[in-house]
Design a protein around this motif. Structure first.
Motif, mmCIF file in Angstrom:
data_model
loop_
_atom_site.group_PDB
_atom_site.id
_atom_site.type_symbol
_atom_site.label_atom_id
_atom_site.label_comp_id
_atom_site.label_asym_id
_atom_site.label_seq_id
_atom_site.Cartn_x
_atom_site.Cartn_y
_atom_site.Cartn_z
ATOM 1 N N MET A 158 47.497 13.035 -3.169
ATOM 2 C CA MET A 158 46.423 13.697 -2.176
ATOM 3 C C MET A 158 46.653 15.021 -2.658
ATOM 4 O O MET A 158 46.202 16.056 -1.792
ATOM 5 N N THR A 159 47.147 15.531 -3.809
ATOM 6 C CA THR A 159 47.565 16.913 -3.774
ATOM 7 C C THR A 159 46.322 17.746 -4.535
ATOM 8 O O THR A 159 46.309 18.836 -4.932
ATOM 9 N N TYR A 160 45.238 16.750 -4.897
ATOM 10 C CA TYR A 160 44.201 17.728 -5.540
ATOM 11 C C TYR A 160 43.391 18.503 -4.376
ATOM 12 O O TYR A 160 42.499 19.524 -4.951
ATOM 13 N N CYS A 161 43.898 18.605 -3.248
ATOM 14 C CA CYS A 161 42.960 19.501 -2.209
ATOM 15 C C CYS A 161 44.045 20.302 -1.693
ATOM 16 O O CYS A 161 43.977 21.151 -0.595
ATOM 17 N N LEU A 162 45.020 21.004 -2.540
ATOM 18 C CA LEU A 162 45.833 22.053 -2.077
ATOM 19 C C LEU A 162 45.184 23.378 -2.566
ATOM 20 O O LEU A 162 44.309 23.305 -3.808
ATOM 21 N N ASN A 163 45.565 24.335 -1.724
ATOM 22 C CA ASN A 163 45.080 25.698 -2.171
ATOM 23 C C ASN A 163 46.144 26.754 -1.887
ATOM 24 O O ASN A 163 47.353 26.489 -1.211
ATOM 25 N N LYS A 164 45.831 28.183 -1.970
ATOM 26 C CA LYS A 164 46.717 29.268 -1.886
ATOM 27 C C LYS A 164 47.186 29.262 -0.503
ATOM 28 O O LYS A 164 48.019 30.064 -0.269
ATOM 29 N N LYS A 165 46.402 28.909 0.226
ATOM 30 C CA LYS A 165 46.407 29.103 1.949
ATOM 31 C C LYS A 165 47.280 27.943 2.374
ATOM 32 O O LYS A 165 47.658 27.993 3.562
ATOM 33 N N SER A 166 47.306 26.790 1.579
ATOM 34 C CA SER A 166 48.141 25.793 2.270
ATOM 35 C C SER A 166 49.682 26.078 2.590
ATOM 36 O O SER A 166 50.368 26.640 1.598
ATOM 37 N N PRO A 167 50.212 25.743 3.774
ATOM 38 C CA PRO A 167 51.458 26.178 4.333
ATOM 39 C C PRO A 167 52.567 25.504 3.563
ATOM 40 O O PRO A 167 52.400 24.084 3.071
ATOM 41 N N ILE A 168 53.741 26.073 3.159
ATOM 42 C CA ILE A 168 54.852 25.303 2.596
ATOM 43 C C ILE A 168 55.363 24.518 3.479
ATOM 44 O O ILE A 168 55.566 24.757 4.909
ATOM 45 N N SER A 169 55.773 23.380 3.024
ATOM 46 C CA SER A 169 56.453 22.244 3.994
ATOM 47 C C SER A 169 57.783 22.803 4.614
ATOM 48 O O SER A 169 58.642 23.498 3.967
ATOM 49 N N HIS A 170 57.814 22.484 5.738
ATOM 50 C CA HIS A 170 59.341 23.274 6.538
ATOM 51 C C HIS A 170 60.656 22.221 6.016
ATOM 52 O O HIS A 170 61.581 22.571 6.368
ATOM 53 N N GLU A 171 60.340 21.212 5.162
ATOM 54 C CA GLU A 171 61.501 20.503 4.679
ATOM 55 C C GLU A 171 61.914 21.187 3.440
ATOM 56 O O GLU A 171 62.927 20.681 2.915
ATOM 57 N N GLU A 172 61.378 22.252 2.847
ATOM 58 C CA GLU A 172 61.677 22.702 1.579
ATOM 59 C C GLU A 172 62.928 23.810 1.800
ATOM 60 O O GLU A 172 63.119 23.874 3.136
ATOM 61 N N SER A 173 63.582 24.096 0.882
ATOM 62 C CA SER A 173 64.751 24.986 1.026
ATOM 63 C C SER A 173 64.426 26.110 1.945
ATOM 64 O O SER A 173 63.597 26.662 1.852
ATOM 65 N N ARG A 174 65.688 26.518 2.490
ATOM 66 C CA ARG A 174 65.627 27.750 3.328
ATOM 67 C C ARG A 174 65.124 28.892 2.449
ATOM 68 O O ARG A 174 64.698 29.888 2.789
ATOM 69 N N LEU A 175 65.772 29.070 1.028
ATOM 70 C CA LEU A 175 65.528 30.329 0.112
ATOM 71 C C LEU A 175 64.027 30.343 0.125
ATOM 72 O O LEU A 175 63.552 31.177 0.110
ATOM 73 N N LEU A 176 63.322 29.029 -0.218
ATOM 74 C CA LEU A 176 61.938 29.077 -0.620
ATOM 75 C C LEU A 176 61.270 29.715 0.748
ATOM 76 O O LEU A 176 60.393 30.261 0.630
ATOM 77 N N GLN A 177 61.613 29.112 1.848
ATOM 78 C CA GLN A 177 60.973 29.565 3.057
ATOM 79 C C GLN A 177 61.011 31.117 3.282
ATOM 80 O O GLN A 177 59.915 31.883 3.544
ATOM 81 N N LEU A 178 62.261 31.771 2.922
ATOM 82 C CA LEU A 178 62.400 33.220 2.947
ATOM 83 C C LEU A 178 61.722 33.814 2.243
ATOM 84 O O LEU A 178 60.846 34.911 2.202
ATOM 85 N N LEU A 179 61.620 33.307 0.695
ATOM 86 C CA LEU A 179 60.778 33.818 -0.642
ATOM 87 C C LEU A 179 59.261 34.040 0.223
ATOM 88 O O LEU A 179 58.634 34.683 -0.121
ATOM 89 N N ASN A 180 58.662 32.738 0.851
ATOM 90 C CA ASN A 180 57.419 32.587 1.351
ATOM 91 C C ASN A 180 57.164 33.738 2.469
ATOM 92 O O ASN A 180 55.944 34.379 2.472
ATOM 93 N N LYS A 181 57.955 34.075 3.118
ATOM 94 C CA LYS A 181 57.997 34.989 4.303
ATOM 95 C C LYS A 181 57.882 36.372 3.681
ATOM 96 O O LYS A 181 57.178 37.310 3.973
ATOM 97 N N ALA A 182 58.755 36.562 2.768
ATOM 98 C CA ALA A 182 58.915 37.946 2.175
ATOM 99 C C ALA A 182 57.869 38.231 0.921
ATOM 100 O O ALA A 182 57.330 39.318 0.840
ATOM 101 N N LEU A 183 57.558 37.412 0.236
ATOM 102 C CA LEU A 183 56.571 37.549 -0.723
ATOM 103 C C LEU A 183 55.710 36.365 -1.036
ATOM 104 O O LEU A 183 55.473 35.664 -2.068
#
Length: 276
Positions: A1-26
């Protein structure tokens, strides 16, 4: 079902804490990079069905920020498509193709409470109705045709399985988690040597990136990593044999299925059964 992803799609809350921090900062840097490695299909669900796909890997999630009953799909990021809308689209396709059968593998279930599981199962029953094949012995196509059944739903939640006989247990998936094609093929051959599971199972020819690979190839994407390797993976597919034998394959799943002759290669394997 990943054909409908875009740059506004939120990152999953189950991804790593580092990725969550990078997403918030950059976010302007992080999201495009994550998106490149999240997209595994270019065709939408109707196009996949038209192409001959009959097994759909549906990883389902409820976003914390989402509305109470809106369920999405997830693969590192959440899809824009809603689960209920997509199941309806599949049902409408099946109504137009009454002799076709699909296997829907529902799993992941990020953020789903027991109430949301019950809501999802109710949606499945309401949308597919008599098309659903209840749990039991794996039927033949002729048996399904005679009953007017077109949908097998595997559901990786034990409590839901106990409550609903329409749901089948999760389908085992041979996922190699390999970057290199030859390493993936060695993994699949090792799994075959151990003997196939009883019933339905999946051999995944999916290449999988790791952090080291992503950092070493900043301009690449999962698609760019996968497409040059499809000829070798397709050659492995054509070597396989279906059937009940211990080294036989069953379902074969892959990424970017519209990019080559993957579907026709899998379907053509059934000709080998006629030679037995």
């Amino acid at each position: 079902m990943t054909y409908c992803l875009n740059k506004k799609s939120p990152i999953s809350h189950e991804e790593s804490r580092l990725l969550q921090l990078l997403n918030k900062a950059l976010p302007c840097i992080t999201r495009p990079v994550v998106l490149k490695w999240s997209v595994t299909q270019a065709l939408d669900v109707t196009e996949q069905l038209d192409a001959g796909v009959r097994y759909l890997d549906l990883r389902i999630a409820h976003m914390l920020e989402g509305s109470e009953k809106n369920l999405h799909f997830v693969h590192m990021v959440y899809t824009t498509a809603l689960v209920e809308d997509t199941l309806t689209e599949i049902s409408e396709w099946l109504e137009r193709h009454p002799r076709e059968v699909v296997i829907l593998a529902c799993r992941n279930f990020e953020g789903l409470s027991e109430d949301l599981h019950e809501y999802l199962v109710a949606c499945i029953k309401n949308i597919f109705g008599d098309m659903l094949c209840p749990r039991g012995e794996v039927p033949t196509l002729r048996q399904l045709w005679s009953r007017g059944q077109q949908v097998i739903v595997s559901y990786e939640d034990e409590s839901s399985l106990r409550r609903h006989h329409e749901l089948w247990p999760g389908v085992p998936y041979w996922w190699g988690n390999r970057v290199k094609t030859e390493a993936l093929i060695r993994y699949l051959e090792t799994m075959k040597s151990c003997g196939r599971p009883g019933g339905l199972f999946v051999a995944g020819i999916n290449l999988t990136e790791n952090l080291q690979y992503v950092l070493a190839h900043p301009s690449e994407s999962l698609e760019k990593m996968t497409l040059p390797n499809l000829p070798r993976l397709s050659a492995w597919v054509r070597e396989q044999c279906p059937g009940p034998g211990s080294r036989c394959t069953n379902i074969i799943a892959g990424d970017f299925i519209g990019a080559d002759g993957f579907v026709s290669d899998v379907i053509a394997l059934n000709q080998k059964l006629l030679w037995c």
